[in-house]
Design a protein around this motif. Structure first.
Motif, mmCIF file in Angstrom:
data_model
loop_
_atom_site.group_PDB
_atom_site.id
_atom_site.type_symbol
_atom_site.label_atom_id
_atom_site.label_comp_id
_atom_site.label_asym_id
_atom_site.label_seq_id
_atom_site.Cartn_x
_atom_site.Cartn_y
_atom_site.Cartn_z
ATOM 1 N N LEU A 65 16.562 -14.482 60.158
ATOM 2 C CA LEU A 65 15.341 -14.207 59.405
ATOM 3 C C LEU A 65 15.556 -14.396 57.907
ATOM 4 C CD1 LEU A 65 14.011 -11.043 61.298
ATOM 5 C CD2 LEU A 65 13.020 -13.343 61.310
ATOM 6 N N ALA A 66 16.728 -13.983 57.408
ATOM 7 C CA ALA A 66 17.031 -14.169 55.988
ATOM 8 C C ALA A 66 17.081 -15.655 55.634
ATOM 9 C CB ALA A 66 18.356 -13.493 55.643
ATOM 10 N N PHE A 67 17.694 -16.445 56.511
ATOM 11 C CA PHE A 67 17.725 -17.890 56.286
ATOM 12 C C PHE A 67 16.316 -18.478 56.339
ATOM 13 C CE2 PHE A 67 21.995 -20.218 56.881
ATOM 14 C CZ PHE A 67 22.617 -19.338 56.009
ATOM 15 N N ALA A 68 15.524 -18.048 57.316
ATOM 16 C CA ALA A 68 14.163 -18.572 57.455
ATOM 17 C C ALA A 68 13.332 -18.269 56.217
ATOM 18 C CB ALA A 68 13.503 -17.989 58.699
ATOM 19 N N ALA A 69 13.499 -17.067 55.658
ATOM 20 C CA ALA A 69 12.758 -16.696 54.454
ATOM 21 C C ALA A 69 13.117 -17.581 53.270
ATOM 22 C CB ALA A 69 13.025 -15.226 54.116
ATOM 23 N N ALA A 70 14.340 -18.109 53.289
ATOM 24 C CA ALA A 70 14.792 -19.004 52.225
ATOM 25 C C ALA A 70 14.550 -20.472 52.564
ATOM 26 C CB ALA A 70 16.280 -18.779 51.949
ATOM 27 N N ALA A 122 19.795 -2.212 45.020
ATOM 28 C CA ALA A 122 19.925 -3.672 44.949
ATOM 29 C C ALA A 122 18.889 -4.401 45.795
ATOM 30 C CB ALA A 122 21.323 -4.083 45.407
ATOM 31 N N ARG A 123 17.974 -3.664 46.424
ATOM 32 C CA ARG A 123 17.054 -4.261 47.384
ATOM 33 C C ARG A 123 16.363 -5.530 46.879
ATOM 34 N NH1 ARG A 123 15.291 -2.717 52.063
ATOM 35 N NH2 ARG A 123 16.298 -0.695 51.843
ATOM 36 N N PRO A 124 15.853 -5.589 45.627
ATOM 37 C CA PRO A 124 15.160 -6.818 45.194
ATOM 38 C C PRO A 124 16.026 -8.078 45.263
ATOM 39 C CG PRO A 124 14.707 -5.019 43.674
ATOM 40 C CD PRO A 124 15.803 -4.545 44.591
ATOM 41 N N ALA A 125 17.340 -7.918 45.077
ATOM 42 C CA ALA A 125 18.234 -9.082 45.052
ATOM 43 C C ALA A 125 18.999 -9.273 46.360
ATOM 44 C CB ALA A 125 19.231 -8.949 43.905
ATOM 45 N N LEU A 126 18.846 -8.345 47.312
ATOM 46 C CA LEU A 126 19.681 -8.393 48.508
ATOM 47 C C LEU A 126 19.455 -9.658 49.330
ATOM 48 C CD1 LEU A 126 19.888 -4.795 50.023
ATOM 49 C CD2 LEU A 126 21.664 -6.127 48.881
ATOM 50 N N GLY A 127 18.188 -10.039 49.526
ATOM 51 C CA GLY A 127 17.900 -11.216 50.343
ATOM 52 C C GLY A 127 18.577 -12.466 49.803
ATOM 53 N N PRO A 128 18.286 -12.853 48.552
ATOM 54 C CA PRO A 128 18.942 -14.047 48.002
ATOM 55 C C PRO A 128 20.464 -13.928 47.960
ATOM 56 C CG PRO A 128 17.054 -13.412 46.654
ATOM 57 C CD PRO A 128 17.272 -12.313 47.639
ATOM 58 N N ALA A 129 20.970 -12.721 47.657
ATOM 59 C CA ALA A 129 22.429 -12.556 47.570
ATOM 60 C C ALA A 129 23.075 -12.713 48.940
ATOM 61 C CB ALA A 129 22.763 -11.190 46.973
ATOM 62 N N ARG A 130 22.440 -12.171 49.971
ATOM 63 C CA ARG A 130 23.000 -12.302 51.316
ATOM 64 C C ARG A 130 22.943 -13.747 51.803
ATOM 65 N NH1 ARG A 130 20.666 -6.532 53.477
ATOM 66 N NH2 ARG A 130 22.699 -5.474 53.647
ATOM 67 N N VAL A 131 21.866 -14.440 51.529
ATOM 68 C CA VAL A 131 21.779 -15.850 51.917
ATOM 69 C C VAL A 131 22.857 -16.654 51.201
ATOM 70 C CG1 VAL A 131 20.369 -17.935 51.755
ATOM 71 C CG2 VAL A 131 19.341 -15.802 52.554
ATOM 72 N N SER A 132 23.033 -16.398 49.911
ATOM 73 C CA SER A 132 24.067 -17.097 49.148
ATOM 74 C C SER A 132 25.447 -16.819 49.723
ATOM 75 C CB SER A 132 24.010 -16.662 47.681
ATOM 76 O OG SER A 132 25.039 -17.261 46.930
ATOM 77 N N ALA A 133 25.706 -15.553 50.064
ATOM 78 C CA ALA A 133 27.013 -15.195 50.627
ATOM 79 C C ALA A 133 27.228 -15.856 51.981
ATOM 80 C CB ALA A 133 27.124 -13.683 50.744
ATOM 81 N N MET A 134 26.190 -15.909 52.807
ATOM 82 C CA MET A 134 26.328 -16.538 54.124
ATOM 83 C C MET A 134 26.568 -18.033 53.985
ATOM 84 S SD MET A 134 23.740 -14.521 56.737
ATOM 85 C CE MET A 134 22.254 -14.610 55.739
ATOM 86 N N ARG A 135 25.895 -18.673 53.041
ATOM 87 C CA ARG A 135 26.120 -20.104 52.826
ATOM 88 C C ARG A 135 27.552 -20.364 52.347
ATOM 89 N NH1 ARG A 135 21.181 -22.887 49.702
ATOM 90 N NH2 ARG A 135 22.173 -24.733 50.617
ATOM 91 N N GLU A 136 28.054 -19.473 51.508
ATOM 92 C CA GLU A 136 29.436 -19.621 51.050
ATOM 93 C C GLU A 136 30.408 -19.450 52.210
ATOM 94 O OE1 GLU A 136 31.701 -18.324 47.076
ATOM 95 O OE2 GLU A 136 31.158 -16.619 48.329
ATOM 96 N N LEU A 137 30.120 -18.503 53.108
ATOM 97 C CA LEU A 137 30.981 -18.298 54.270
ATOM 98 C C LEU A 137 30.948 -19.505 55.200
ATOM 99 C CD1 LEU A 137 30.092 -14.572 55.004
ATOM 100 C CD2 LEU A 137 32.376 -15.429 54.436
ATOM 101 N N LEU A 184 27.663 -9.405 44.888
ATOM 102 C CA LEU A 184 27.607 -9.799 43.486
ATOM 103 C C LEU A 184 28.613 -10.906 43.210
ATOM 104 C CD1 LEU A 184 26.866 -9.548 40.484
ATOM 105 C CD2 LEU A 184 28.529 -7.667 40.331
ATOM 106 N N GLN A 185 29.842 -10.747 43.675
ATOM 107 C CA GLN A 185 30.857 -11.749 43.400
ATOM 108 C C GLN A 185 30.486 -13.090 44.012
ATOM 109 O OE1 GLN A 185 35.219 -12.146 44.982
ATOM 110 N NE2 GLN A 185 35.319 -10.906 43.121
ATOM 111 N N SER A 186 30.018 -13.065 45.266
ATOM 112 C CA SER A 186 29.658 -14.302 45.940
ATOM 113 C C SER A 186 28.466 -14.978 45.268
ATOM 114 C CB SER A 186 29.340 -14.011 47.412
ATOM 115 O OG SER A 186 28.853 -15.165 48.057
ATOM 116 N N TYR A 187 27.438 -14.188 44.974
ATOM 117 C CA TYR A 187 26.224 -14.770 44.374
ATOM 118 C C TYR A 187 26.514 -15.317 42.980
ATOM 119 C CZ TYR A 187 21.370 -15.283 42.950
ATOM 120 O OH TYR A 187 20.180 -15.802 42.511
ATOM 121 N N ALA A 188 27.235 -14.559 42.171
ATOM 122 C CA ALA A 188 27.531 -15.003 40.809
ATOM 123 C C ALA A 188 28.403 -16.246 40.806
ATOM 124 C CB ALA A 188 28.203 -13.877 40.025
#
Length: 324
Positions: free
Chosen positions: A255-260, A212-227, A168-172
């Protein structure tokens, strides 16, 4: 005083900047009270004993969600019985970016450190103290949180050790940065933020991840990009360690990146090249030092990628030939 403009929409300002830096100390509480009342919590602010109150604040808004990142020094914000007369039933989530703070709400007293969070409801008294802190404030309309009972989580610590809290913190924070650039918060970002906050209103970490499943994919991609952006200078940076930081295997990260529609290598190279361009523009470093400084270990590879992306060599960019 306000810095920059504020565009008025149906739910209030979509972009607002405020700072007390240029105000005399005796006027700061009054100005901050006006901003707080109109945009966030309707609290009554005051300076902590012995402190020099100051605020620097940028708010972005959407239809149901508003995001603010603020630096607070020596401030107490109290939503007392008088403030409750506004009959506001919205929610606010405090997420600590740095420093420390204290939130008293629903008969709970929570001390916040970096990465922690806490949810509050405006229909109950709320007392917060910020000796020195950078805080993300997420205001949500009550209807933005569906299918959960926020009362169950109000006033309870959401520790940084929980995956959903970190996501949440990373995505927001990423959504806030993009919204300050464009002037408004995207509806899809609003929805994902609301889903992540709603997930924090259920039981343990496993339950929160499921909710949180509906938002997990976008949130994880956002967090990985921030990292990636934060660690791009590490020449040995891999998807394995980036994915592990958000609770995924290396394959799941790809796979998460590919989906995005994103590739890990392309993302990493893009960040490194953008940083290299910025450093070359400053003109104080040799090309080889810039290349190694942003994470490239092969100078020829750096030259090829730079020319492919920007249409000129690093040396031409630094000298200004390609910018005239």
């Amino acid at each position: 005083m306000r810095k920059g403009g504020a565009a008025d929409g149906g739910s209030g300002p979509t972009l607002l900047r405020f700072s007390t830096d240029d105000l005399p100390e005796w006027d700061r509480a009054a100005y901050w009270r006006d901003v707080m009342g109109k945009t966030l919590t309707g609290c009554s602010p005051s300076s902590l004993e012995g402190g020099d109150m100051s605020v620097d604040f940028t708010l972005v808004g959407g239809r149901d969600v508003r995001l603010g990142i603020t630096r607070l020094d020596s401030i107490r914000n109290n939503r007392d019985e008088d403030c409750l007369r506004d009959r506001d039933e919205d929610l606010i989530f405090f997420s600590m970016l740095s420093g420390e703070g204290q939130v008293d709400h629903y008969d709970h007293r929570v001390r916040l450190a970096r990465g922690d969070g806490v949810l509050a409801k405006f229909d109950r008294t709320l007392d917060t103290s910020w000796p020195r802190a950078d805080v993300m404030l997420i205001r949500l309309g009550r209807d933005a949180i569906r299918g959960v009972e926020p009362e169950r989580a109000a006033g309870l610590l959401q520790p940084r050790s929980r995956t959903v809290m970190r996501l949440l913190q990373s995505y927001a924070r990423t959504a806030w940065r993009e919204a300050t650039r464009t002037g408004a918060l995207e509806p899809i970002a609003e929805r994902h933020i609301a889903e992540l906050v709603a997930a924090l209103c259920v039981g343990n970490s496993d339950d929160q991840l499921e909710a949180a499943r509906p938002a997990l994919g976008p949130a994880r991609v956002s967090a990985m990009r921030e990292l990636i952006a934060r660690n791009h200078a590490n020449p040995c940076l891999t998807m394995r360690e980036i994915a592990a930081a958000v609770g995924l295997s290396e394959r799941a990260g790809h796979l998460a990146f590919a989906a995005a529609g994103i590739g890990f290598t392309e993302e990493l190279h893009g960040v490194r090249l953008d940083r290299a361009q910025e450093r070359l523009l400053a003109g104080r470093e040799r090309v080889i030092d810039v290349a190694y400084g942003v994470g490239f270990s092969d100078l020829s590879h750096f030259h090829r990628l730079f020319k492919r992306r920007f249409g000129c060599t690093p040396g031409e960019w630094r000298s200004g030939e390609a910018r005239h």
